[in-house]
Design an enzyme around this catalytic site. Structure first.
Site, PDB file in Angstrom:
ATOM      1  N   ASN A 211      -0.217 -17.038  -1.954  1.00  0.00           N
ATOM      2  CA  ASN A 211       0.814 -16.148  -1.866  1.00  0.00           C
ATOM      3  C   ASN A 211       0.699 -15.111  -3.128  1.00  0.00           C
ATOM      4  O   ASN A 211      -0.234 -15.339  -4.105  1.00  0.00           O
ATOM      5  CB  ASN A 211       2.224 -16.558  -2.034  1.00  0.00           C
ATOM      6  CG  ASN A 211       2.460 -17.450  -3.046  1.00  0.00           C
ATOM      7  OD1 ASN A 211       2.501 -16.988  -4.185  1.00  0.00           O
ATOM      8  ND2 ASN A 211       2.499 -18.957  -2.826  1.00  0.00           N
ATOM      9  N   ASP A 280       4.243 -24.015   1.141  1.00  0.00           N
ATOM     10  CA  ASP A 280       5.136 -24.537   2.070  1.00  0.00           C
ATOM     11  C   ASP A 280       4.115 -25.475   2.780  1.00  0.00           C
ATOM     12  O   ASP A 280       4.294 -26.512   3.232  1.00  0.00           O
ATOM     13  CB  ASP A 280       5.993 -23.910   2.999  1.00  0.00           C
ATOM     14  CG  ASP A 280       6.963 -23.374   1.984  1.00  0.00           C
ATOM     15  OD1 ASP A 280       7.769 -24.199   1.126  1.00  0.00           O
ATOM     16  OD2 ASP A 280       7.588 -22.101   2.492  1.00  0.00           O
ATOM     17  N   LYS A 290     -18.489 -24.630   4.115  1.00  0.00           N
ATOM     18  CA  LYS A 290     -18.222 -23.531   4.645  1.00  0.00           C
ATOM     19  C   LYS A 290     -18.265 -23.277   6.309  1.00  0.00           C
ATOM     20  O   LYS A 290     -19.020 -23.943   6.858  1.00  0.00           O
ATOM     21  CB  LYS A 290     -18.963 -22.261   4.054  1.00  0.00           C
ATOM     22  CG  LYS A 290     -18.259 -21.052   4.421  1.00  0.00           C
ATOM     23  CD  LYS A 290     -19.108 -19.917   3.658  1.00  0.00           C
ATOM     24  CE  LYS A 290     -18.386 -18.521   4.094  1.00  0.00           C
ATOM     25  NZ  LYS A 290     -19.253 -17.414   4.231  1.00  0.00           N
TER      26      LYS A 290
HETATM   27  N1  CTP Z   1       9.869 -25.451  -3.936  1.00  0.00           N
HETATM   28  C1  CTP Z   1       9.158 -26.735  -4.474  1.00  0.00           C
HETATM   29  N2  CTP Z   1       8.123 -27.250  -3.664  1.00  0.00           N
HETATM   30  C2  CTP Z   1       8.084 -26.651  -2.460  1.00  0.00           C
HETATM   31  C3  CTP Z   1       8.567 -25.320  -1.942  1.00  0.00           C
HETATM   32  C4  CTP Z   1       9.433 -24.704  -3.058  1.00  0.00           C
HETATM   33  O1  CTP Z   1       9.539 -27.138  -5.476  1.00  0.00           O
HETATM   34  N3  CTP Z   1       7.022 -27.071  -1.706  1.00  0.00           N
HETATM   35  C5  CTP Z   1      10.610 -24.891  -5.034  1.00  0.00           C
HETATM   36  C6  CTP Z   1      10.322 -23.669  -5.526  1.00  0.00           C
HETATM   37  O2  CTP Z   1       9.499 -23.480  -6.845  1.00  0.00           O
HETATM   38  C7  CTP Z   1      11.796 -23.036  -5.836  1.00  0.00           C
HETATM   39  C8  CTP Z   1      12.456 -23.122  -4.686  1.00  0.00           C
HETATM   40  O3  CTP Z   1      11.922 -24.545  -4.238  1.00  0.00           O
HETATM   41  O4  CTP Z   1      12.252 -23.219  -6.881  1.00  0.00           O
HETATM   42  C9  CTP Z   1      12.197 -22.257  -3.358  1.00  0.00           C
HETATM   43  O5  CTP Z   1      12.991 -22.802  -2.428  1.00  0.00           O
HETATM   44  P1  CTP Z   1      12.428 -22.376  -0.954  1.00  0.00           P
HETATM   45  O6  CTP Z   1      13.565 -23.280  -0.121  1.00  0.00           O
HETATM   46  O7  CTP Z   1      10.955 -22.625  -0.697  1.00  0.00           O
HETATM   47  O8  CTP Z   1      12.875 -20.868  -1.029  1.00  0.00           O
HETATM   48  P2  CTP Z   1      12.201 -19.771  -0.576  1.00  0.00           P
HETATM   49  O9  CTP Z   1      10.691 -19.528  -1.139  1.00  0.00           O
HETATM   50  O10 CTP Z   1      13.275 -18.575  -0.465  1.00  0.00           O
HETATM   51  O11 CTP Z   1      12.041 -20.217   1.090  1.00  0.00           O
HETATM   52  P3  CTP Z   1      12.547 -19.942   2.560  1.00  0.00           P
HETATM   53  O12 CTP Z   1      11.386 -19.039   3.133  1.00  0.00           O
HETATM   54  O13 CTP Z   1      12.552 -21.204   3.232  1.00  0.00           O
HETATM   55  O14 CTP Z   1      13.793 -19.292   2.258  1.00  0.00           O
END
Ligand code: CTP
Length: 405
Positions: A211, A280, A290
């Protein structure tokens, strides 16, 4: 924006090494940042750089002779020591280090250091053999045990033609230690674990999903926590950023590696800040070779990565940490942020409004709202570094810290 150095009195002790010329650049940087710099030179230092160089850069007197200073009624070693906010000795020769280690007080610099009760930062610079000599090692250990902050020299080719450790580090690194010396240590005793940057989930040796996170917010949190007196570990996904000075750096690539790194180190932490943009999902299968475009594999199967923050929030020993999360939202900031605060059992969540210009990924500024169980506080739109300081201000002012141990 006012510099953190503005109005601070920094005594810079310059001793007799060829690296003294490099410190002219440091003094110039401090003066540009509006610090009040009092340069104190040893007799040997003046063989390398003249006092005039430093007084031209600082616009202030340069001190060297203890008795001359007393006679002219100008500032004495006691006055210099009393008015200093921090003392930086650079370059520090083996001889100066030996004298400081034994508390000798036979010139203006050594008497000033003995009379001072402020942070003293020592930057050794010398030939590698001299630096590695047992006598110098013992003296440095002694300085450290006396509470001086000795900064490791860089390695490389030296003026004497030899190669090894003994070169002065870059100013950007040293400046962080000086900033720690002059900043109120309201995070002293805290052990801060910060995660930052993106994670990278490989598909095959050539491809991955990731990302747009730059890591800038997490690095700013680590840097500012160090300045405020904390012991800091930064677990970072792949970024283009330099490791912050004074911070233990752990580099990872995938979400699973970040998970392992956090779980290995969380027992030691009192504050955990998850600023990383953890992917995620990862690929269900990672190819060793590859994948060719004419292969039959056109569908990529994904599986969920562990939510590291949520896992921490669920643990039995959850109360040992101040747990801080980040979230990126484009609407209903307060409502969405509060939902995550509760779901992930957090103490505080910093919600990034990515709908506003100049906030979020890869830019230097941010627009954040801090939400805890009691309140929701929108911060001003400002630099990520200032945002980081405002977050720590919020934590300290609202007594969210766990007791320091
Ligand atoms: N986080 C984590 N491990 C993951 C995903 C997220 O520790 N696998 C943490 C990130 O570091 C951040 C927070 O969770 O502190 C973000 O939460 P998230 O629910 O992923 O928020 P968004 O990125 O805003 O996601 P969404 O699109 O679900 O709203």
């Amino acid at each position: 924006m006012t510099s953190s150095f503005a109005g601070k009195r920094i005594v810079v002790g310059v001793t007799g090494s060829i690296a003294a010329f490099k410190v002219a650049g440091w003094v110039s940087a401090l003066a540009k940042d509006e610090a009040l710099v009092d340069v104190v030179m040893t007799a040997a230092a003046q063989h390398f750089v003249t006092p005039l160089t430093f007084s031209a850069l600082t616009g202030r007197a340069v001190y060297s002779d203890m008795f001359e200073a007393e006679r002219e009624g100008v500032i004495s070693h006691i006055g210099l020591a009393r008015e200093a906010d921090c003392i930086l000795i650079a370059p520090a020769t083996a001889h100066t280090i030996a004298r400081l280690a034994h508390g000798l007080a036979d010139d203006l610099l050594s008497t000033t250091v003995l009379a001072a009760r402020v942070p003293v930062i020592v930057c050794p610079a010398m030939n590698v053999k001299m630096f590695e000599h047992a006598a110098t090692r013992h003296n440095i250990e002694r300085l450290t045990s006396l509470g001086y902050r000795v900064i490791d020299p860089d390695s490389g080719l030296m003026a004497c033609g030899e190669e090894g450790a003994g070169r002065l580090p870059e100013w950007e690194q040293v400046a962080e230690y000086v900033l720690r010396g002059i900043t109120r240590p309201d995070l002293a005793g805290q052990r801060v674990l910060v995660t930052a940057g993106p994670t990278r989930e490989p598909y095959d040796p050539a491809r991955f999903i990731s990302n747009r996170s730059s890591g800038k917010m997490g690095y700013a949190l680590a840097r500012t926590a160090f300045r405020r007196g904390a012991e800091v570990t930064l677990i970072s996904g792949p970024t283009a950023l330099q490791a912050p000075a004074g911070v233990e750096m752990v580099r990872v690539s995938t979400a699973l590696e970040m998970y392992e790194a956090v779980m290995e180190r969380c027992d030691h932490a009192s504050i955990i800040v998850k600023a990383a943009a953890v992917a995620d999902f990862r690929f269900a299968r990672q190819h060793r070779q590859k994948v060719k475009k004419d292969s039959s594999e056109l569908t990529m199967e994904l599986v969920l990565n562990p939510d590291i923050l949520k896992e921490l929030g669920k643990r039995d020993d959850r109360e040992r940490w101040l747990l801080i999360g980040f979230a990126a939202e484009s609407q209903n900031i307060e409502q969405e942020g509060r939902k995550k605060l509760v779901n992930k059992h957090l103490d505080l969540i910093a919600v990034n409004d990515i709908s506003s210009d100049g906030a979020g990924f890869a830019v230097d500024t941010n627009q954040i709202t801090l939400i805890d169980s009691q309140r929701s506080v929108p911060l001003i739109h400002t630099s990520k570094e200032k945002t980081a300081d405002l977050l720590w201000d919020h934590v300290v002012a609202n007594k969210l810290l766990k007791p320091a141990v």
